[in-house]
Design a protein around this motif. Sequence first.
Motif, PDB file in Angstrom:
ATOM      1  N   ILE A 281       0.892  -1.375   0.281  1.00 43.38           N
ATOM      2  CA  ILE A 281       0.605  -0.239  -0.325  1.00 43.38           C
ATOM      3  C   ILE A 281       0.487   1.357   0.172  1.00 43.38           C
ATOM      4  O   ILE A 281       0.664   2.384  -0.343  1.00 43.38           O
TER       5      ILE A 281
ATOM      6  N   LYS B  21       2.430   1.806  -3.520  1.00 39.20           N
ATOM      7  CA  LYS B  21       1.495   1.867  -4.465  1.00 39.20           C
ATOM      8  C   LYS B  21       1.890   0.801  -5.385  1.00 39.20           C
ATOM      9  O   LYS B  21       1.445   1.230  -6.572  1.00 39.20           O
TER      10      LYS B  21
ATOM     11  N   PRO C  93      -2.304  -3.477  -4.424  1.00 35.07           N
ATOM     12  CA  PRO C  93      -3.351  -2.195  -3.932  1.00 35.07           C
ATOM     13  C   PRO C  93      -3.937  -1.907  -5.232  1.00 35.07           C
ATOM     14  O   PRO C  93      -3.491  -1.286  -6.402  1.00 35.07           O
TER      15      PRO C  93
ATOM     16  N   TYR D  22      -6.656   0.762  -6.576  1.00 37.72           N
ATOM     17  CA  TYR D  22      -7.767   2.354  -5.583  1.00 37.72           C
ATOM     18  C   TYR D  22      -9.052   2.039  -6.822  1.00 37.72           C
ATOM     19  O   TYR D  22      -8.503   2.374  -8.267  1.00 37.72           O
TER      20      TYR D  22
ATOM     21  N   PHE E 106      -8.405   3.923  -1.474  1.00 39.93           N
ATOM     22  CA  PHE E 106      -8.139   2.324  -1.724  1.00 39.93           C
ATOM     23  C   PHE E 106      -8.889   1.315  -1.086  1.00 39.93           C
ATOM     24  O   PHE E 106     -10.214   1.115  -0.386  1.00 39.93           O
TER      25      PHE E 106
END
Length: 765
Positions: A126, A129, A151, A153, A158
Amino acid sequence: MGALVFMVLLSIFMMSIYFRYQAVKESEQRNMSNILNVVKQNIEQTLRNSYVATITLALTIDDSGNPKNFEEVAKRLVSSYNSIDAVQLVPNGVIKYTYPLKGNEAATGFDILNSPLHSKSALKAIENKAIYFSGPVTLKQGGTGVVGRLPVYKKGKFWGFTAVIVRFDTFVNAIGFSQFKSDKYYFQLSKKNPVTNKEEFFLENKADFSNKDYQKVEIPEGDWNLYIIPKNESRLFFEFLPVIAIAFLLSLLSGLLVYTLQKKPLELQKTVKSQTKKLSRNKFLFRSIFDHAGLGIAHNNSIDGSFVDANDKFCELIGYSQDEIRNMDFMMITHPDDLQADLDNMERLRKGEISQYSLEKRYVDKNGKINWVNITVSPLWEKNEKPSNHITIVENINQRKESERLILESQQKIKDLINSIDGVVWEGNSVEPGVTYISKKSEDMLGYTPEEWLADDYFWRKIIHPDDRDWVIERSTEYAKARVPFDTEYRMIHKNGSTIWVRDIVSIYHESKDSIKFRGILIDITKSKQFEIDLNNSLTLVTEQNKRLLNFSHIVSHNLRSHTSNIQSLINLIEMSEDEEEKKELLVLLKSVSEALNETMDNLNEVVSIQTDINPVIEELNLNKFINRTLEVLRNQIVKNNAEIINNISDEVNVNFNPAYLESVLLNFISNSIRYKHPDRDPKIELSSHTEENFKVLEIKDNGIGIDLNKNGDKLFGMYKTFTNNPESRGIGLFITKNQIDTMKGKIEVESKLNEGTTFKIYFR
């Protein structure tokens, strides 16, 4: 002198052996480095496959955060990549979707963000990213494996992770350690434990190798260290021991030879015999080295290419015995496609253009099997001597060629998968402009080939729609500096000139510690955008119609109620009156009210006719023709009021309008300019036209009494709205005219000053 010769020759031999030892050692180091890089490439290929899988899974999640076709996509990914055992969707850090579910049931519902063993790697993904690989770790469903988490989005927030699970046995097999297994080296894979911060090793043979001459590379995607370690460092020394012994013997023999030459002639014969015996022994030693070398060695005639001799390793490679070899030449076992290159190099060697040459080519063995080899050919003649024989050292490179083939196949699979995605996959620099990769879908979606994209660093910027170019480039630059992914929608110009709406989903790819690139996918959203635009237009149209309907209902309610109330009152008075004269007067009033009601109904009917005519007839009309017709209709009023009409409009001006509406518009505005003239001067009306943006504009300017726009501007075009004491004013003309122009998608603007005059501007589409 004998001792001096011995020492000099021994020094020369030992120096030569030392340099040779260093060369062989450096060769082994290069070999170790090459093997290590191949294994690293296998690891990176496995991780790239995992990265592609997580990106593909991320694309199944819509903007609402719901996965679409997870089972179908996951099944295709697991079947496409042998290095992946399972895939997962992990919304909010909790494992919710797993394929295949069988054998992985225990992982469902597991909260990785609250697990001491898994949370640090998840939080690192996270934080960066970007995808991060944890492990090898103990899996919730049992066993050990490597877990890659990307991760995801949605709308800047998130959502969770897409993940791949590679069991450790699968990971080891995919890397291909077994292909490079030998008695010379072994491998080790390590990583710092996130809890104890100590380096842990995962492969067999975990003995301490810190004092060995190992090599290592780092795998940043999982914070791994990959080592290649020599099993026996003293092996190389023992391989050179026979050569050292021979060098020592030769030096000693040379020293003894010098010594004996200085002795009496009677001892010369004895010495010669002794030396001959020793030379025979040395020849035997050289022959032993030749026959038992680790590489294939062949002795060839440089004129016709025939074999003079070959060692066992060479014979083993091509499947022929030494007796058979002596009746053959190298052309007979060389693959036809590689023969010409070998012959060309041999010709250059014979001419003295090169001192030796190396070449990768194929040998066809006795059974027809093809073997890839790397040959090094060295001449056995001195410079300026006639070519005679040469030595060919042959290295079997079948394993390396197979590894290269597997890598190419893997790359082709990735390309095929990328080209099957319903969108254009691209990769580009994060700082300097320029797309470094674009999938073939670009030609289907935008008409441009990948070659056109890559030929110009600024190509992407050039085909962005001019209205979107500045803000898209500015936003991309901001995100590049911040090194964060982004998702945006904008327009691009197709090769055929049409406009295409695209959605650009961009992620960050860390090529190395200090170098990043952007990777993204362009999705054609033209149809959905057009649907959205049509829907907004329809909504605007319905809203406008509702406003008109509400306004019309207020008008109808107010005016009809006023008339009916008057009629009702007059009827009541007539019924109550007993005087005949009074009844007659009331009947006259009743007739007047009913005529007013009838006039109101006619006006309302005309308004309804305009507003319900959804698709009125539109023609190209000559503006002057209709102006002259209107002036002819108003001739009596023009003469009676001594009005001056100045028409500056060219006969070439045409407008697209409904003929009946155009007559009504011109009649209303020109007649109003005459009707509302200033009492102190004759009316003067000036007509002109010009083009403004996409409109043709008609200006009607008069010198009449003018309108107080500050007081009456907001109700200027209202129904039954009057602003003068003129008895002929009804307040219906401008209302109808405004409705007619609105219906034709035009507009009206007005400029006016009290006691100076008014200018109306009618805008025609």
